[in-house]
Design a protein around this motif. Structure first.
Motif, short mmCIF file in Angstrom:
data_model
loop_
_atom_site.label_atom_id
_atom_site.label_comp_id
_atom_site.label_asym_id
_atom_site.label_seq_id
_atom_site.Cartn_x
_atom_site.Cartn_y
_atom_site.Cartn_z
N ALA A 1 0.82 -1.21 0.00
CA ALA A 1 0.00 0.00 0.00
C ALA A 1 0.85 1.26 0.00
O ALA A 1 0.57 2.22 -0.73
N GLU A 2 1.90 1.28 0.81
CA GLU A 2 2.73 2.47 0.90
C GLU A 2 3.34 2.82 -0.45
O GLU A 2 3.45 3.98 -0.83
N THR A 3 3.73 1.79 -1.19
CA THR A 3 4.32 2.01 -2.52
C THR A 3 3.35 2.76 -3.42
O THR A 3 3.72 3.71 -4.11
N PHE A 4 2.09 2.38 -3.38
CA PHE A 4 1.13 2.94 -4.33
C PHE A 4 0.38 4.16 -3.81
O PHE A 4 -0.07 4.99 -4.60
N PHE A 5 0.26 4.30 -2.50
CA PHE A 5 -0.27 5.56 -1.98
C PHE A 5 0.63 6.71 -2.43
O PHE A 5 0.15 7.78 -2.80
N GLY A 6 1.95 6.47 -2.41
CA GLY A 6 2.88 7.50 -2.85
C GLY A 6 2.71 7.81 -4.33
O GLY A 6 2.75 8.98 -4.74
N CYS A 7 2.49 6.78 -5.15
CA CYS A 7 2.26 7.01 -6.59
C CYS A 7 1.00 7.84 -6.80
O CYS A 7 1.00 8.77 -7.62
N GLY A 8 -0.05 7.52 -6.08
CA GLY A 8 -1.29 8.28 -6.21
C GLY A 8 -1.12 9.74 -5.82
O GLY A 8 -1.65 10.64 -6.48
N ASP A 9 -0.37 9.97 -4.73
CA ASP A 9 -0.13 11.35 -4.29
C ASP A 9 0.65 12.13 -5.35
O ASP A 9 0.32 13.29 -5.65
N ARG A 10 1.67 11.50 -5.93
CA ARG A 10 2.46 12.19 -6.95
C ARG A 10 1.66 12.42 -8.22
O ARG A 10 1.90 13.38 -8.96
N ALA A 11 0.72 11.53 -8.51
CA ALA A 11 -0.13 11.70 -9.69
C ALA A 11 -1.26 12.70 -9.44
O ALA A 11 -1.92 13.13 -10.39
N GLY A 12 -1.48 13.06 -8.17
CA GLY A 12 -2.57 13.96 -7.84
C GLY A 12 -3.92 13.28 -7.81
O GLY A 12 -4.96 13.95 -7.78
N ARG A 13 -3.91 11.94 -7.78
CA ARG A 13 -5.15 11.16 -7.76
C ARG A 13 -5.06 10.13 -6.63
O ARG A 13 -4.49 9.06 -6.79
N PRO A 14 -5.61 10.44 -5.48
CA PRO A 14 -5.43 9.58 -4.29
C PRO A 14 -6.03 8.20 -4.48
O PRO A 14 -7.05 8.02 -5.15
N LEU A 15 -5.38 7.22 -3.84
CA LEU A 15 -5.83 5.84 -3.91
C LEU A 15 -6.64 5.42 -2.69
O LEU A 15 -7.02 4.26 -2.56
N ASP A 16 -6.90 6.35 -1.78
CA ASP A 16 -7.64 5.99 -0.56
C ASP A 16 -9.08 6.45 -0.62
O ASP A 16 -9.67 6.83 0.39
N ILE A 17 -9.69 6.40 -1.80
CA ILE A 17 -11.05 6.89 -1.98
C ILE A 17 -12.04 6.17 -1.08
O ILE A 17 -13.04 6.73 -0.64
N GLN A 18 -11.76 4.90 -0.73
CA GLN A 18 -12.70 4.16 0.12
C GLN A 18 -12.86 4.80 1.49
O GLN A 18 -13.89 4.65 2.13
N SER A 19 -11.85 5.54 1.93
CA SER A 19 -11.93 6.17 3.25
C SER A 19 -12.52 7.56 3.21
O SER A 19 -12.83 8.14 4.26
N THR A 20 -12.69 8.14 2.02
CA THR A 20 -13.16 9.52 1.91
C THR A 20 -14.53 9.65 1.24
O THR A 20 -15.15 10.70 1.30
#
Length: 334
Positions: free
Chosen positions: A216-235
């Motif tokens: 998860a940490e690997t791809f949360f960082g990718c989402g942040d750098r892309a400007g498209r968060p990967l944690d949509i399930q929590s928001t």
């Protein structure tokens, strides 16, 4: 996946569904021998031939309608999506309605969703035409970008979203929820189902230095750098409330990866989920890691070596891994 695995035994599901308590226990037997190692034109968008062709990058085909969307649009990705649909069908097999929770009544007229035989006019919307040669007459597939103006003239009873991870920037998400609110009938429902990408293990069977532990940490960082968060399930719950939706409900799923659970319904779900991971891995990560990987973008070769190692961990029957998913449904005020 074999036909046998695709059609989980109804009897085993029925026997287990009444025992579900939200906690998955591991089967003491780690033996895993049962596991086998017309194009519809949109009413709103004219589909050019280039949109059907897409473009090829790192051996995968991608859509051309929207920039910086990570998901491939090819047969392997569609296979992965079918496995994901089967997964939730199994997990919700004890529900009267396995497709959604929104109480839209027995006579809805308009739905935005996926291919199904539900008795309503259903608009299936995606960035790329699906590989369907036959659809029920009440289903219309449309290629469109929902961040643009919505051109449907009739308000909907239900708007359903699924697997939208890293699809939009936060302002685009606000816009999509507002558009959904404005295009629902009073008393209509929005529903969304998303995966939590964090891989977990409750019995310490997964080593802390494994790739899955740091997935998860690997791809949360990718989402942040892309400007498209990967944690949509929590928001997504708070975002729906912000858009004006009320009567908000949610359900959290614990989804095993592999056949380690004791209950057959979870064993079946875990088998399908593992297949989903195996077929989906490359498509899930190639775009993100080759463009937004850290400390610098990865090469395609590095990504494929990485996914091969992750697959090896997925196949280890001693790792009792799972992840969560969340379903949220909410109503537009009467």
């Amino acid at each position: 996946m074999s036909a046998t695995e695709n059609n989980s035994t109804a009897a085993s599901i029925a026997a287990d569904v009444n025992q579900l308590d939200g906690v998955i226990t591991a089967d003491t037997n780690d033996d895993d021998s049962s596991y086998e190692t017309d194009d519809t034109q949109s009413d709103t968008t004219s589909i050019a031939s280039s949109m059907y062709r897409g473009y090829i990058e790192n051996g995968r085909r991608y859509q051309t309608l929207r920039d910086q969307y990570w998901g491939p649009a090819d047969e392997l990705q569609f296979e992965t999506m079918e496995a994901g649909h089967l997964l939730y069908t199994i997990l919700d097999s004890g529900e009267e309605n396995q497709l959604f929770r929104s109480p839209i009544g027995d006579n809805p007229q308009m739905i935005i969703w996926i291919l199904t035989a539900y008795q309503a006019t259903i608009n299936g919307v995606d960035l790329y035409p699906p590989p369907a040669t036959w659809v029920p007459p009440n289903c219309i597939f449309e290629v469109d970008d929902v961040t643009r103006d919505w051109t449907w003239g009739t308000p909907f009873d239900l708007i359903h979203l699924r697997m939208m991870i890293a699809s939009f920037t936060p302002p685009e998400w606000d816009s999509v929820y507002t558009k959904a609110f404005n295009n629902l009938k009073p008393g209509g429902w929005i529903e969304q189902l998303e995966t939590d990408i964090r891989v977990q293990c409750s019995d310490d069977s997964l080593p802390e230095d494994s790739l899955l532990s740091g997935w998860a940490e690997t791809f949360f960082g990718c989402g942040d750098r892309a400007g498209r968060p990967l944690d949509i399930q929590s928001t997504m719950k708070a975002s729906m409330e912000k858009a004006g939706f009320v009567d908000v409900h949610e359900k959290v799923y614990q989804i095993p990866i592999g056949t380690w659970p004791k209950l057959n319904i979870y064993k079946d779900a875990g088998r399908v989920n593992r297949q989903q991971w195996k077929s989906g891995l490359d498509g899930w990560v190639l775009f993100l890691l080759t463009k937004f990987g850290a400390p610098t973008p990865w090469s395609p070769e590095e990504v494929l070596v990485y996914t091969a190692k992750v697959r090896a961990e997925l196949m280890n029957p001693k790792y009792h891994t799972y992840h969560h998913a969340r379903r949220v449904w909410a109503k537009k005020p009467e």
